[in-house]
Design a protein around this motif. Sequence first.
Motif, PDB file in Angstrom:
ATOM      1  N   LYS A 184       0.831   0.324  -4.745  1.00 14.10           N
ATOM      2  CA  LYS A 184       0.999  -0.517  -6.139  1.00 14.10           C
ATOM      3  C   LYS A 184       1.171  -2.008  -5.735  1.00 14.10           C
ATOM      4  CE  LYS A 184       3.243   3.260  -8.989  1.00 14.10           C
ATOM      5  NZ  LYS A 184       3.999   3.676  -9.699  1.00 14.10           N
ATOM      6  N   LEU A 185       0.303  -2.959  -6.226  1.00 16.65           N
ATOM      7  CA  LEU A 185       0.393  -4.185  -5.704  1.00 16.65           C
ATOM      8  C   LEU A 185       0.775  -5.058  -7.024  1.00 16.65           C
ATOM      9  CD1 LEU A 185      -2.754  -4.025  -3.920  1.00 16.65           C
ATOM     10  CD2 LEU A 185      -0.727  -4.312  -2.786  1.00 16.65           C
ATOM     11  N   LYS A 186       1.371  -6.176  -6.653  1.00 15.64           N
ATOM     12  CA  LYS A 186       1.641  -7.468  -7.733  1.00 15.64           C
ATOM     13  C   LYS A 186       1.961  -8.563  -6.995  1.00 15.64           C
ATOM     14  CE  LYS A 186       6.427  -6.365  -9.355  1.00 15.64           C
ATOM     15  NZ  LYS A 186       7.247  -6.086 -10.260  1.00 15.64           N
ATOM     16  N   SER A 187       1.970  -9.660  -7.587  1.00 10.96           N
ATOM     17  CA  SER A 187       1.749 -10.960  -6.984  1.00 10.96           C
ATOM     18  C   SER A 187       3.153 -10.968  -6.043  1.00 10.96           C
ATOM     19  CB  SER A 187       1.927 -12.104  -7.865  1.00 10.96           C
ATOM     20  OG  SER A 187       2.736 -12.140  -8.808  1.00 10.96           O
ATOM     21  N   ASP A 188       4.466 -10.675  -6.485  1.00  6.83           N
ATOM     22  CA  ASP A 188       5.479 -10.908  -5.832  1.00  6.83           C
ATOM     23  C   ASP A 188       6.333  -9.681  -5.130  1.00  6.83           C
ATOM     24  OD1 ASP A 188       6.174  -9.090  -8.018  1.00  6.83           O
ATOM     25  OD2 ASP A 188       7.990 -10.233  -8.545  1.00  6.83           O
ATOM     26  N   GLY A 189       5.223  -8.732  -4.925  1.00  7.29           N
ATOM     27  CA  GLY A 189       5.595  -7.494  -3.949  1.00  7.29           C
ATOM     28  C   GLY A 189       4.521  -6.222  -4.015  1.00  7.29           C
ATOM     29  N   ALA A 190       4.887  -5.307  -3.437  1.00  3.00           N
ATOM     30  CA  ALA A 190       4.157  -4.224  -3.303  1.00  3.00           C
ATOM     31  C   ALA A 190       4.964  -3.050  -2.776  1.00  3.00           C
ATOM     32  CB  ALA A 190       2.866  -4.365  -2.380  1.00  3.00           C
ATOM     33  N   MET A 191       4.507  -1.549  -3.138  1.00  3.22           N
ATOM     34  CA  MET A 191       5.022  -0.671  -2.469  1.00  3.22           C
ATOM     35  C   MET A 191       4.034   0.782  -2.478  1.00  3.22           C
ATOM     36  SD  MET A 191       7.049   0.589  -5.867  1.00  3.22           S
ATOM     37  CE  MET A 191       7.892   2.063  -5.268  1.00  3.22           C
ATOM     38  N   GLY A 192       4.220   1.323  -1.188  1.00  4.63           N
ATOM     39  CA  GLY A 192       3.186   2.393  -1.054  1.00  4.63           C
ATOM     40  C   GLY A 192       3.126   2.941   0.211  1.00  4.63           C
ATOM     41  N   SER A 193       1.999   3.379   0.501  1.00 11.57           N
ATOM     42  CA  SER A 193       1.917   4.021   1.897  1.00 11.57           C
ATOM     43  C   SER A 193       0.572   3.804   2.334  1.00 11.57           C
ATOM     44  CB  SER A 193       2.027   5.593   1.885  1.00 11.57           C
ATOM     45  OG  SER A 193       1.091   6.347   0.793  1.00 11.57           O
ATOM     46  N   VAL A 194       0.330   3.754   3.751  1.00 12.22           N
ATOM     47  CA  VAL A 194      -0.770   3.722   4.543  1.00 12.22           C
ATOM     48  C   VAL A 194      -0.872   4.631   5.704  1.00 12.22           C
ATOM     49  CG1 VAL A 194      -1.957   2.044   5.905  1.00 12.22           C
ATOM     50  CG2 VAL A 194      -0.758   1.125   4.165  1.00 12.22           C
ATOM     51  N   THR A 195      -1.764   5.343   6.041  1.00 14.96           N
ATOM     52  CA  THR A 195      -2.004   6.215   7.027  1.00 14.96           C
ATOM     53  C   THR A 195      -3.180   5.621   7.858  1.00 14.96           C
ATOM     54  OG1 THR A 195      -1.293   7.951   5.411  1.00 14.96           O
ATOM     55  CG2 THR A 195      -2.565   8.619   7.455  1.00 14.96           C
ATOM     56  N   ALA A 196      -3.026   5.842   9.100  1.00 16.35           N
ATOM     57  CA  ALA A 196      -3.858   5.398  10.026  1.00 16.35           C
ATOM     58  C   ALA A 196      -3.628   6.313  11.322  1.00 16.35           C
ATOM     59  CB  ALA A 196      -3.651   3.956  10.553  1.00 16.35           C
ATOM     60  N   GLU A 197      -4.855   6.757  11.782  1.00 18.10           N
ATOM     61  CA  GLU A 197      -4.740   7.491  13.129  1.00 18.10           C
ATOM     62  C   GLU A 197      -3.846   8.881  13.083  1.00 18.10           C
ATOM     63  OE1 GLU A 197      -4.308   4.929  16.278  1.00 18.10           O
ATOM     64  OE2 GLU A 197      -6.727   4.392  16.152  1.00 18.10           O
ATOM     65  N   GLY A 198      -3.422   9.413  11.826  1.00 19.68           N
ATOM     66  CA  GLY A 198      -2.634  10.431  11.735  1.00 19.68           C
ATOM     67  C   GLY A 198      -1.280  10.288  11.527  1.00 19.68           C
ATOM     68  N   ALA A 199      -0.880   8.689  11.372  1.00 17.11           N
ATOM     69  CA  ALA A 199       0.322   8.272  11.427  1.00 17.11           C
ATOM     70  C   ALA A 199       0.557   7.946   9.930  1.00 17.11           C
ATOM     71  CB  ALA A 199       1.017   7.391  12.344  1.00 17.11           C
ATOM     72  N   THR A 200       1.659   8.215   9.056  1.00 21.65           N
ATOM     73  CA  THR A 200       1.842   7.734   7.921  1.00 21.65           C
ATOM     74  C   THR A 200       2.994   6.563   7.887  1.00 21.65           C
ATOM     75  OG1 THR A 200       0.684   9.330   6.836  1.00 21.65           O
ATOM     76  CG2 THR A 200       2.206   8.192   5.093  1.00 21.65           C
TER      77      THR A 200
END
Length: 245
Positions: free
Chosen positions: A81-97
């Motif tokens: 979730k994104l907006k100009s003054d911040g963001a929150m959420g998750s990213v997964t790469a190579e099996g690691a979240t």
Amino acid sequence: MTVIPQGRIRRAALLSACCALAVTGLTGCSSEDPDAGTNGVGKLTAPQIQAKTLKAAESADAVQLSGSVATSGRTYRIDMKLKSDGAMGSVTAEGATFRLLRVDEQLFLMADAGFWSDGDAKADEEAAAKLDGKYVKVPRNDPSYKKFIGFTEMDVLLEGLLTLHGKVETDGRHEQSGVRTVRISGDQGSGGTLDVSLEGTPYPLRLVRGGGAGTLTFSSWGKGFALEEPKKDETVDYGQQLPTS
């Protein structure tokens, strides 16, 4: 005896023919406007549609972005979730979240012990265990800050992602999550495709990146959300430079 004008006879015959064609599925006589009830974007040329949807995205206060992005030999699964003054959420790469939280310029990262430990030393594993499930504040001068902050910057992400390569053309009417869309494509799809909403503001709703570089959906345009820094008991000081691998 009543005489029926020849003009009426011809009109009646034409109407009957149209009805017969409609029954067989040939609706060439239909006067229904496919753009009725839409925002009218479907009537525009592909470059005009692209310009309008980019302008709509740039003017939005917030958005939720979900999907996959392949870049530099890695594939990232993103749900932010994104907006100009911040963001929150998750990213997964190579099996690691890992989870990301940005409040203004403060960036926090949360991951499990496996993310923090390379498994080479017991002491390292013990330190990683203390970080498991805790938010770690990423120092602004740390190399990881530059690496992770890009996932949280709405303008940067949209500018880099909402791009079609090659000649842009329209590619029919479609639907995304129950919303009618018009699709534009670059180089007949090889340069990517973008579904644009035909309802309300012409926001981009689905992007298939060219070259198999991922598929992303965009939702909750303009819907704000609350952000606050994690509490002290939820935060741990890493105490040294964060890993960059």
